[in-house]
Motif scaffolding. Structure first.
Motif, mmCIF file in Angstrom:
data_model
loop_
_atom_site.group_PDB
_atom_site.id
_atom_site.type_symbol
_atom_site.label_atom_id
_atom_site.label_comp_id
_atom_site.label_asym_id
_atom_site.label_seq_id
_atom_site.Cartn_x
_atom_site.Cartn_y
_atom_site.Cartn_z
ATOM 1 N N PRO A 78 41.358 -30.369 14.384
ATOM 2 C CA PRO A 78 42.080 -29.250 13.763
ATOM 3 C C PRO A 78 41.516 -28.952 12.377
ATOM 4 N N GLY A 79 41.388 -27.671 12.084
ATOM 5 C CA GLY A 79 40.818 -27.274 10.807
ATOM 6 C C GLY A 79 39.339 -26.980 10.886
ATOM 7 N N THR A 80 38.743 -27.140 12.079
ATOM 8 C CA THR A 80 37.336 -26.794 12.254
ATOM 9 C C THR A 80 37.229 -25.465 12.992
ATOM 10 N N HIS A 81 36.058 -24.848 12.868
ATOM 11 C CA HIS A 81 35.764 -23.624 13.608
ATOM 12 C C HIS A 81 34.286 -23.644 13.969
ATOM 13 N N VAL A 82 33.988 -23.463 15.258
ATOM 14 C CA VAL A 82 32.607 -23.491 15.723
ATOM 15 C C VAL A 82 32.100 -22.062 15.874
ATOM 16 N N THR A 83 30.991 -21.757 15.229
ATOM 17 C CA THR A 83 30.337 -20.461 15.356
ATOM 18 C C THR A 83 29.001 -20.663 16.039
ATOM 19 N N PHE A 84 28.756 -19.886 17.095
ATOM 20 C CA PHE A 84 27.532 -20.018 17.866
ATOM 21 C C PHE A 84 26.600 -18.826 17.654
ATOM 22 N N SER A 85 25.312 -19.102 17.697
ATOM 23 C CA SER A 85 24.287 -18.074 17.879
ATOM 24 C C SER A 85 23.499 -18.470 19.115
ATOM 25 N N PHE A 86 23.647 -17.684 20.194
ATOM 26 C CA PHE A 86 22.946 -17.930 21.443
ATOM 27 C C PHE A 86 21.794 -16.934 21.563
ATOM 28 N N ALA A 87 20.623 -17.436 21.886
ATOM 29 C CA ALA A 87 19.447 -16.581 22.013
ATOM 30 C C ALA A 87 18.332 -17.370 22.675
ATOM 31 N N GLY A 88 17.163 -16.754 22.779
ATOM 32 C CA GLY A 88 15.998 -17.470 23.247
ATOM 33 C C GLY A 88 15.667 -18.593 22.273
ATOM 34 N N SER A 89 15.291 -19.749 22.806
ATOM 35 C CA SER A 89 15.057 -20.910 21.946
ATOM 36 C C SER A 89 13.963 -20.660 20.920
ATOM 37 N N ASP A 90 12.955 -19.873 21.283
ATOM 38 C CA ASP A 90 11.871 -19.606 20.342
ATOM 39 C C ASP A 90 12.357 -18.801 19.149
ATOM 40 N N ALA A 91 13.230 -17.814 19.406
ATOM 41 C CA ALA A 91 13.775 -17.005 18.316
ATOM 42 C C ALA A 91 14.667 -17.845 17.408
ATOM 43 N N LEU A 92 15.447 -18.727 18.003
ATOM 44 C CA LEU A 92 16.312 -19.593 17.205
ATOM 45 C C LEU A 92 15.490 -20.559 16.358
ATOM 46 N N ALA A 93 14.444 -21.128 16.944
ATOM 47 C CA ALA A 93 13.587 -22.047 16.191
ATOM 48 C C ALA A 93 12.936 -21.335 15.012
ATOM 49 N N ALA A 94 12.508 -20.090 15.229
ATOM 50 C CA ALA A 94 11.905 -19.316 14.146
ATOM 51 C C ALA A 94 12.920 -19.039 13.047
ATOM 52 N N SER A 95 14.157 -18.774 13.419
ATOM 53 C CA SER A 95 15.198 -18.536 12.431
ATOM 54 C C SER A 95 15.462 -19.787 11.593
#
Length: 274
Positions: A78-95
């Motif tokens: 309780p008191g946490t919040h999970v925020t996701f960014s889903f995308a191609g793994s290559d784009a995420l790695a570059a980010s």
């Protein structure tokens, strides 16, 4: 505070991941235990638990499973919040290597995880937590009678593949090479969900995607297995990131992914043991 629907909207890779970067079954075998690495972020947890927001960058094929695990995580902490960014793994790695703030990275291949580890952005050694196998997604009822990977070479079919820079595209290329097949798709898509959606929208007759994505489509497509997929299984590694803004919560999320509960959720989605 973003809503669950807002989280799902962040899945689209291109502009969204660029904006983030600019501004910031088989029963699975046990691999539980402390998450990899200790991280150097200051975190926001306390001695009795964790709190605050945890940001998870994850391969698009993990969308449904990780959203479910995000709900479990918030219930447990309780008191946490999970925020996701889903995308191609290559784009995420570059980010990530470009400085986008995140706590956890879950990739659909070791090669894309290597981009992050080689840049010194991972905290510790990434751990493989699942594997995934390709299938051919076709419209319900399989109107074209597709029964093999070779069938996709029919010039009368509109076939889409993931771009070879992303893990599902690299895996498709391995499978085609294993079968000695040459296939020119009508388009290369930026992630596996985009490829699957072409079939859902009837803009393509078939797409080579993961079996987990066929299952997650809940009847909007049918899946066709093929033996060459055995030569193109993808390992999925996960890691806490070295500059995690909330290292304590990130570490706890990795632990959930690797726990018996996490293995159960992922196994139900069709992921395989590593």
């Amino acid at each position: 505070m973003p809503t669950r629907s807002a989280r799902r909207a962040r899945r689209a890779p291109g502009a969204v991941v660029a904006a983030v970067a600019a501004a910031g079954l088989l029963v699975l075998s046990a691999c539980s235990g402390p998450g990899p690495g200790s991280g150097s972020g200051d975190g926001s947890g306390t001695s009795g638990g964790v709190s605050g927001e945890v940001t998870v960058f994850a391969a698009a094929s993990l969308t449904e499973s990780f959203e479910k695990l995000g709900e479990r995580f918030e219930e447990k902490h309780p008191g946490t919040h999970v925020t996701f960014s889903f995308a191609g793994s290559d784009a995420l790695a570059a980010s990530i290597t470009g400085g986008a703030p995140a706590d956890v990275f879950a990739s659909a291949s070791p090669a894309t995880m290597d981009i992050v580890t080689d840049a010194g952005a991972a905290a510790g050694t990434p751990a493989t937590f699942v594997r995934n196998r390709l299938e051919i997604a076709v419209p319900p009822g399989n109107p074209d009678g597709i029964a093999s990977l070779r069938d996709l070479t029919d010039p009368g079919l509109k076939v889409v593949l993931c771009d070879e820079a992303v893990p599902c595209g690299a895996a498709a290329r391995k499978a085609l090479d294993a079968g000695g097949l040459d296939l020119t798709p009508v388009s290369y898509e930026e992630d596996v969900k985009s490829a699957l959606n072409k079939v859902v929208l009837k803009e393509a007759d078939a797409a080579v995607v993961y079996g987990t994505d066929v299952r997650a489509a809940d009847g909007k497509v049918a899946g066709v297995g093929f033996p060459e997929a055995a030569d193109a299984l993808n390992d999925y590694p996960v890691t806490l990131l070295r500059q995690a803004p909330n290292a304590a919560a990130g570490r706890a999320f990795v632990e959930l992914v690797r726990s018996a509960e996490g293995r159960k959720v992922l196994g139900e989605a069709g992921f395989l043991a590593p």
